[in-house]
Structure formats: C-alpha cells, structure tokens
Motif scaffolding. Structure first.
Motif, PDB file in Angstrom:
ATOM      1  N   ALA A 135     -12.812  -9.802 -13.376  1.00 39.57           N
ATOM      2  CA  ALA A 135     -12.191  -9.075 -12.071  1.00 39.57           C
ATOM      3  C   ALA A 135     -12.754  -7.688 -12.255  1.00 39.57           C
ATOM      4  O   ALA A 135     -12.853  -6.780 -11.190  1.00 39.57           O
ATOM      5  N   GLY A 136     -13.650  -7.372 -13.121  1.00 39.14           N
ATOM      6  CA  GLY A 136     -14.085  -5.949 -13.729  1.00 39.14           C
ATOM      7  C   GLY A 136     -13.130  -4.882 -13.496  1.00 39.14           C
ATOM      8  O   GLY A 136     -13.315  -3.781 -13.199  1.00 39.14           O
ATOM      9  N   GLY A 137     -12.028  -5.207 -14.182  1.00 40.22           N
ATOM     10  CA  GLY A 137     -10.875  -4.309 -14.200  1.00 40.22           C
ATOM     11  C   GLY A 137     -10.159  -3.780 -12.985  1.00 40.22           C
ATOM     12  O   GLY A 137      -9.462  -2.965 -12.828  1.00 40.22           O
ATOM     13  N   LEU A 138     -10.290  -4.815 -11.861  1.00 38.70           N
ATOM     14  CA  LEU A 138      -9.697  -4.390 -10.420  1.00 38.70           C
ATOM     15  C   LEU A 138      -8.845  -5.168 -10.087  1.00 38.70           C
ATOM     16  O   LEU A 138      -8.628  -6.491 -10.656  1.00 38.70           O
ATOM     17  N   GLY A 139      -8.042  -4.750  -9.241  1.00 37.89           N
ATOM     18  CA  GLY A 139      -6.758  -5.679  -8.581  1.00 37.89           C
ATOM     19  C   GLY A 139      -5.833  -6.072  -9.377  1.00 37.89           C
ATOM     20  O   GLY A 139      -5.077  -7.002  -9.083  1.00 37.89           O
ATOM     21  N   TRP A 140      -5.462  -5.200 -10.237  1.00 37.08           N
ATOM     22  CA  TRP A 140      -4.179  -5.361 -10.936  1.00 37.08           C
ATOM     23  C   TRP A 140      -3.018  -4.552 -10.835  1.00 37.08           C
ATOM     24  O   TRP A 140      -1.923  -4.924 -11.257  1.00 37.08           O
ATOM     25  N   ARG A 141      -3.081  -3.519 -10.116  1.00 39.13           N
ATOM     26  CA  ARG A 141      -1.883  -2.705  -9.871  1.00 39.13           C
ATOM     27  C   ARG A 141      -0.822  -3.246  -8.748  1.00 39.13           C
ATOM     28  O   ARG A 141      -1.503  -3.254  -7.685  1.00 39.13           O
ATOM     29  N   THR A 142       0.338  -3.355  -9.091  1.00 36.09           N
ATOM     30  CA  THR A 142       1.161  -3.946  -8.446  1.00 36.09           C
ATOM     31  C   THR A 142       2.019  -2.962  -7.562  1.00 36.09           C
ATOM     32  O   THR A 142       3.011  -3.436  -6.692  1.00 36.09           O
ATOM     33  N   GLU A 179      -4.313  -5.679   1.572  1.00 46.77           N
ATOM     34  CA  GLU A 179      -4.508  -6.378   2.737  1.00 46.77           C
ATOM     35  C   GLU A 179      -2.908  -5.888   3.573  1.00 46.77           C
ATOM     36  O   GLU A 179      -2.889  -6.072   4.683  1.00 46.77           O
ATOM     37  N   LEU A 180      -1.964  -5.002   2.854  1.00 49.30           N
ATOM     38  CA  LEU A 180      -0.945  -4.751   3.629  1.00 49.30           C
ATOM     39  C   LEU A 180      -0.877  -3.404   4.511  1.00 49.30           C
ATOM     40  O   LEU A 180      -0.137  -3.053   5.168  1.00 49.30           O
ATOM     41  N   ILE A 181      -1.871  -2.469   3.979  1.00 46.99           N
ATOM     42  CA  ILE A 181      -1.919  -1.242   4.454  1.00 46.99           C
ATOM     43  C   ILE A 181      -3.358  -0.787   5.310  1.00 46.99           C
ATOM     44  O   ILE A 181      -4.321  -1.258   4.829  1.00 46.99           O
ATOM     45  N   GLU A 182      -3.229   0.054   6.534  1.00 44.24           N
ATOM     46  CA  GLU A 182      -4.321   0.401   7.154  1.00 44.24           C
ATOM     47  C   GLU A 182      -4.484   2.021   6.736  1.00 44.24           C
ATOM     48  O   GLU A 182      -3.699   2.784   6.991  1.00 44.24           O
ATOM     49  N   LEU A 183      -5.336   2.241   5.658  1.00 45.08           N
ATOM     50  CA  LEU A 183      -5.457   3.488   4.995  1.00 45.08           C
ATOM     51  C   LEU A 183      -5.727   4.602   6.088  1.00 45.08           C
ATOM     52  O   LEU A 183      -5.672   5.901   5.783  1.00 45.08           O
ATOM     53  N   ASP A 184      -6.319   4.376   7.159  1.00 46.72           N
ATOM     54  CA  ASP A 184      -6.553   5.396   8.180  1.00 46.72           C
ATOM     55  C   ASP A 184      -5.594   5.725   9.300  1.00 46.72           C
ATOM     56  O   ASP A 184      -5.854   6.428  10.169  1.00 46.72           O
ATOM     57  N   ILE A 193       4.439   6.800   0.957  1.00 46.39           N
ATOM     58  CA  ILE A 193       4.438   5.516   1.289  1.00 46.39           C
ATOM     59  C   ILE A 193       4.425   4.678  -0.126  1.00 46.39           C
ATOM     60  O   ILE A 193       3.372   4.948  -1.055  1.00 46.39           O
ATOM     61  N   ASP A 194       5.103   3.713  -0.200  1.00 48.52           N
ATOM     62  CA  ASP A 194       5.110   2.919  -1.497  1.00 48.52           C
ATOM     63  C   ASP A 194       4.764   1.501  -0.877  1.00 48.52           C
ATOM     64  O   ASP A 194       5.290   0.841  -0.214  1.00 48.52           O
ATOM     65  N   LEU A 195       3.694   1.130  -1.803  1.00 47.68           N
ATOM     66  CA  LEU A 195       3.452  -0.647  -1.799  1.00 47.68           C
ATOM     67  C   LEU A 195       3.762  -1.308  -2.962  1.00 47.68           C
ATOM     68  O   LEU A 195       3.511  -0.659  -4.074  1.00 47.68           O
ATOM     69  N   ILE A 196       4.576  -2.229  -2.723  1.00 48.12           N
ATOM     70  CA  ILE A 196       5.033  -3.076  -4.086  1.00 48.12           C
ATOM     71  C   ILE A 196       4.775  -4.483  -3.809  1.00 48.12           C
ATOM     72  O   ILE A 196       4.807  -5.110  -2.656  1.00 48.12           O
ATOM     73  N   ASP A 197       4.005  -5.134  -4.699  1.00 49.68           N
ATOM     74  CA  ASP A 197       3.691  -6.549  -4.664  1.00 49.68           C
ATOM     75  C   ASP A 197       4.351  -7.187  -6.037  1.00 49.68           C
ATOM     76  O   ASP A 197       3.644  -7.372  -6.909  1.00 49.68           O
ATOM     77  N   LEU A 204       5.852  -5.454  -0.182  1.00 46.88           N
ATOM     78  CA  LEU A 204       6.659  -4.540   0.837  1.00 46.88           C
ATOM     79  C   LEU A 204       5.860  -3.377   0.823  1.00 46.88           C
ATOM     80  O   LEU A 204       5.409  -2.792   0.082  1.00 46.88           O
ATOM     81  N   LEU A 205       5.986  -2.784   2.247  1.00 49.99           N
ATOM     82  CA  LEU A 205       5.425  -1.348   2.563  1.00 49.99           C
ATOM     83  C   LEU A 205       6.539  -0.802   2.692  1.00 49.99           C
ATOM     84  O   LEU A 205       7.020  -0.977   3.931  1.00 49.99           O
ATOM     85  N   CYS A 206       6.924   0.549   2.177  1.00 50.43           N
ATOM     86  CA  CYS A 206       8.202   1.163   2.583  1.00 50.43           C
ATOM     87  C   CYS A 206       7.478   2.692   2.724  1.00 50.43           C
ATOM     88  O   CYS A 206       6.786   3.499   2.067  1.00 50.43           O
ATOM     89  N   VAL A 207       7.997   3.076   3.901  1.00 45.73           N
ATOM     90  CA  VAL A 207       7.478   4.254   4.476  1.00 45.73           C
ATOM     91  C   VAL A 207       8.659   5.389   4.170  1.00 45.73           C
ATOM     92  O   VAL A 207       9.642   5.274   4.917  1.00 45.73           O
ATOM     93  N   GLY A 208       8.464   6.372   3.160  1.00 49.90           N
ATOM     94  CA  GLY A 208       9.489   7.173   3.012  1.00 49.90           C
ATOM     95  C   GLY A 208      10.493   6.754   1.932  1.00 49.90           C
ATOM     96  O   GLY A 208      10.732   5.621   1.735  1.00 49.90           O
ATOM     97  N   ALA A 209      11.409   7.756   1.413  1.00 50.52           N
ATOM     98  CA  ALA A 209      12.020   7.405   0.409  1.00 50.52           C
ATOM     99  C   ALA A 209      13.541   6.607   0.792  1.00 50.52           C
ATOM    100  O   ALA A 209      13.962   5.774   0.140  1.00 50.52           O
TER     101      ALA A 209
END
Length: 415
Positions: A135-142, A179-184, A193-197, A204-209
């Motif tokens: 994978a070229g060292g990509l796509g690992w961060r959950t 795929e979970l987040i629209e960065l713009d 914003i926390d993204l958890i896989d 999960l997409l969590c907006v705020g604490a």
C-alpha cells in the motif's frame, strides 16, 4: 560562532538524522536541526527558532542537491514546494522511500542504545506490518483528529504549531475514514473533529469533545478476541498494530522462565491488550494483575479479561509498586522472583522510579513495549545496571511516513 540568526535563507549540508524526525546540519560551528530533509542532501533552509544558544531550528524551503532516497511527498500538502507554515504535520518522513525511512529509524534506535543504554543494541531490523509495503505505507491510520480554526475550516496542525492547515486528503487514514469526511466543509461550534475506524464496529465521526464522549464504546478485534474501548480512549492507531504487538509480546516471553501462577504484572495495561496476549499464549491458569491509571480503561479491561485469573486495578504504576513493596512479606518477595512483568509505558518511558522499583522486586523477566527510542534506551540502561540482561530487541514500523517506531525488548534477571 554567530550570535544571531541570519535573516536570509542559508545553504546547509545535512549530515545525520536526530531523534524526533529532524535532521542535523552545522552553520558556522552551530548545530542546526532541520525538518523535511534527508542525510546527504544540500538544502536551502530558513531559520525558525534561534532562542537556544546551543542549536537553532530550521525549515527546508528548497532542495539543492537531493538524496537518492527522496521521493515526491505522499501528502501533496506537506511537500517541500509549499511554505513550511502551510505544511501539515504528521507525515514528516513522507518525502523518502519506505526502505530508507526504516533504515533511519534503525539508526536512531541503535544510536540511542549506544548513548543511553551503555552498549550496542542486539542486531535488529525495523519490521514492516503486513500489507504496508504493497500500500506504499498509506491507509493505516484508524484514528485521526482534525482541528477547526476561527473561520470554521478543518485540518491538521502545521508541524510544531497550532496553526490549522486545510487539506484535500488524508493519505495515511484508512479508506473508511477518508470516505467519512468532507474536508472542505465548514464547522461551527466545535474546536476539533475525531475520526475513528474500529476494527470491530462502524466508523465514527465526532464533532467536538461532547460528541466524542457521547459516542460511548467501540469494539476492536484482535484475532479471535473482541476488546471494548471508549471511542476517545487509547488504542493503537495502525490497523495492524494490536495484532503485531500481541505476537511480538508472546514471542518475547521466555516460556522456560514463565510461571503461570506467579504474581505476573501487566503495567500501563490500558484495556488489557497485552495481558490478553499473555493469557492467549499460556492459558487461563495465568495469574496476572493489569495496572492502569485511567479508570475508564480499567473498567474495559475487567470486561475484556473476564475469563481466567487476570485482575485489573486502577492506579498509577509508581504508586501501585510502592504499595506492593510495602505489603509484601519476605516469602512473597522471594516468590515474586518467578514473575514476568510486561509493561507498555507512555512516550516518556517508565522512568527511574519505576525501573528501580521493578529491579527491587527482581522478577524473572521483563518485556518492555516502547514507542520512544530514547526512553527505552534510558530504561534499558537502568535495568542493565540493576542486573538485567537485554536478551532480544525487535522494532516495528507501526507509523509509516513518520519518525515514530515501536520496539519490544526482553530483559532477563542475571542468575
């Protein structure tokens, strides 16, 4: 030696790598720590911090003579072509080949042992996680945390700052997170914003604490086991890290020295990952106490380790060991010499107090999981001075395109 930093960019020859993902040069006798470079390169750099008398910090703004190991940065927004204040942090090795990244991590860990542990480390290679090379060292961060600026724009911080850098991609994140987040999109009413896989439940997409806290519990799966963990709690971020460390700890324990019914310890135990690794290798007869300062993690550990004879206690490790010393009888203290201790301390390491307390207990073997080379080397030196022999060392590239490296070291008490 110059007394003030030059206002204009300067040419620097990069001679080495330093702990922390930065590189070493000299300017008129002064050490300069430079980001976004590679040993062997000549770069044009801008001094960004000249407050210290002993060294300056600088940012590469152009590469004049590139290394053969330089590649296009895996994160376009972090490319050396952009102004340093607009480069997101978190992929500081992304401008070089994976093979060379691992060679530099090997060098940093080896040099840390030579400097702080009192001797050379055993031969080791920095091992990749299955699938990362393909994978070229990509796509690992959950797990990814993005920050929100005063205009509602989201993004990571620039390196060594609290400046939010909007980005168009998250190349280190898993596909499900990307795929979970629209960065713009613009964000209102939240600072992060926390993204958890999780591997065993939906992303999960969590907006705020408050949203993160309300998300409750997620499930992580390692082999045939499920682990409950708070959505905002600690879990290894690489999709394959938990399985990799489970196997590494199991192999690091000398079975001939392991006594299942001894007072075995799992220190800084989190939600029970490594205690479970020990139990899965040696069976439900294993007695072990998992010690963790975070009460929420301890509650999960009790559920995750419900089978067998493993207990989970909430306590700071140094305080737990102090109490343990105070209550052990002479007979119990001798019996502790049959124990195995597994510890996975935070980045700062176990430190002098904990290493001394463990040495006084004199367990048969110690298996140390470390995320910081210098902290591991310092603690290894303390164990060596207390009569422990380093019998094995493995290192793992659990954070491709960053300077971080994970290590598992085994220490055996001298007879």
């Amino acid at each position: 030696m110059p007394t003030s930093a030059p206002e204009q960019p300067i040419e620097l020859d990069i001679t080495n790598v330093a702990h922390g993902g930065i590189f070493v040069a000299r300017h008129e006798g002064r050490v300069v720590f430079v980001s976004d470079a590679i040993p062997g390169e000549k770069v044009l750099a801008r001094i960004t911090d000249a407050r210290k008398k002993s060294f300056w910090r600088a940012e590469t703004i152009a590469v004049l003579e590139p290394s053969e190991h330089r590649r296009d940065h895996v994160w376009a927004e972090a490319s050396v072509d952009r102004d340093p204040i607009e480069r997101p942090g978190g992929a500081e090795f992304g401008h070089m080949s994976l093979e060379h990244q691992r060679a530099l991590k090997n060098q940093v860990l080896s040099e840390a042992f030579e400097k702080f542990a009192g001797g050379a480390a055993p031969d080791f290679d920095v091992e990749s996680v299955a699938g990362d090379d393909e994978a070229g060292g990509l796509g690992w961060r959950t797990r990814v945390r993005l920050h929100v600026d005063e205009n509602g724009r989201m993004g990571p911080y620039a390196a060594r700052s609290h400046r939010v850098v909007p980005v168009a991609s998250l190349p280190l994140a898993t596909t499900r997170l990307s795929e979970l987040i629209e960065l713009d999109a613009l964000v209102e009413g939240a600072a992060s914003i926390d993204l958890i896989d999780p591997s065993g439940s939906e992303p999960l997409l969590c907006v705020g604490a408050d949203d993160l806290k309300a998300a409750g519990t997620v499930t992580e799966r390692v082999r045939d086991r499920g682990f409950s963990v708070d959505a905002g709690g600690f879990w290894q971020v690489h999709r394959g890290a938990a399985s990799t460390l489970t196997e590494a700890v199991q192999r690091a324990i000398d079975g001939a020295l392991f006594e299942p019914r001894a007072d075995n310890l799992d220190l800084y135990g989190g939600v029970g990952l490594l205690a479970a690794a020990v139990q899965d290798r040696f069976g439900d007869t294993v007695r072990m106490t998992s010690v963790e300062a975070d009460a929420g993690a301890t509650r999960h550990a009790r559920r995750n380790l419900i089978a067998g004879n493993i207990e989970a206690e909430t306590a700071r490790v140094d305080r737990y060991l102090t109490h343990l010393h105070s209550r052990l009888s002479a007979v119990e203290r001798r019996a502790f010499r049959d124990a195995t201790v597994v510890l996975d301390p935070p980045r700062a390491g176990a430190g002098t107090q904990v290493t001394a307390q463990l040495a006084q207990l004199a367990p048969a073997q110690i298996v140390y999981v470390a995320c910081d080379p210098v902290a591991l080397a310092r603690d290894a030196g303390a164990f060596a001075a207390s009569g422990y022999e380093l019998t094995s060392l493995r290192a793992f590239d659990l954070f491709p395109h960053t300077h971080h490296v994970e290590a598992v070291a085994s220490f055996v008490r001298a007879r």
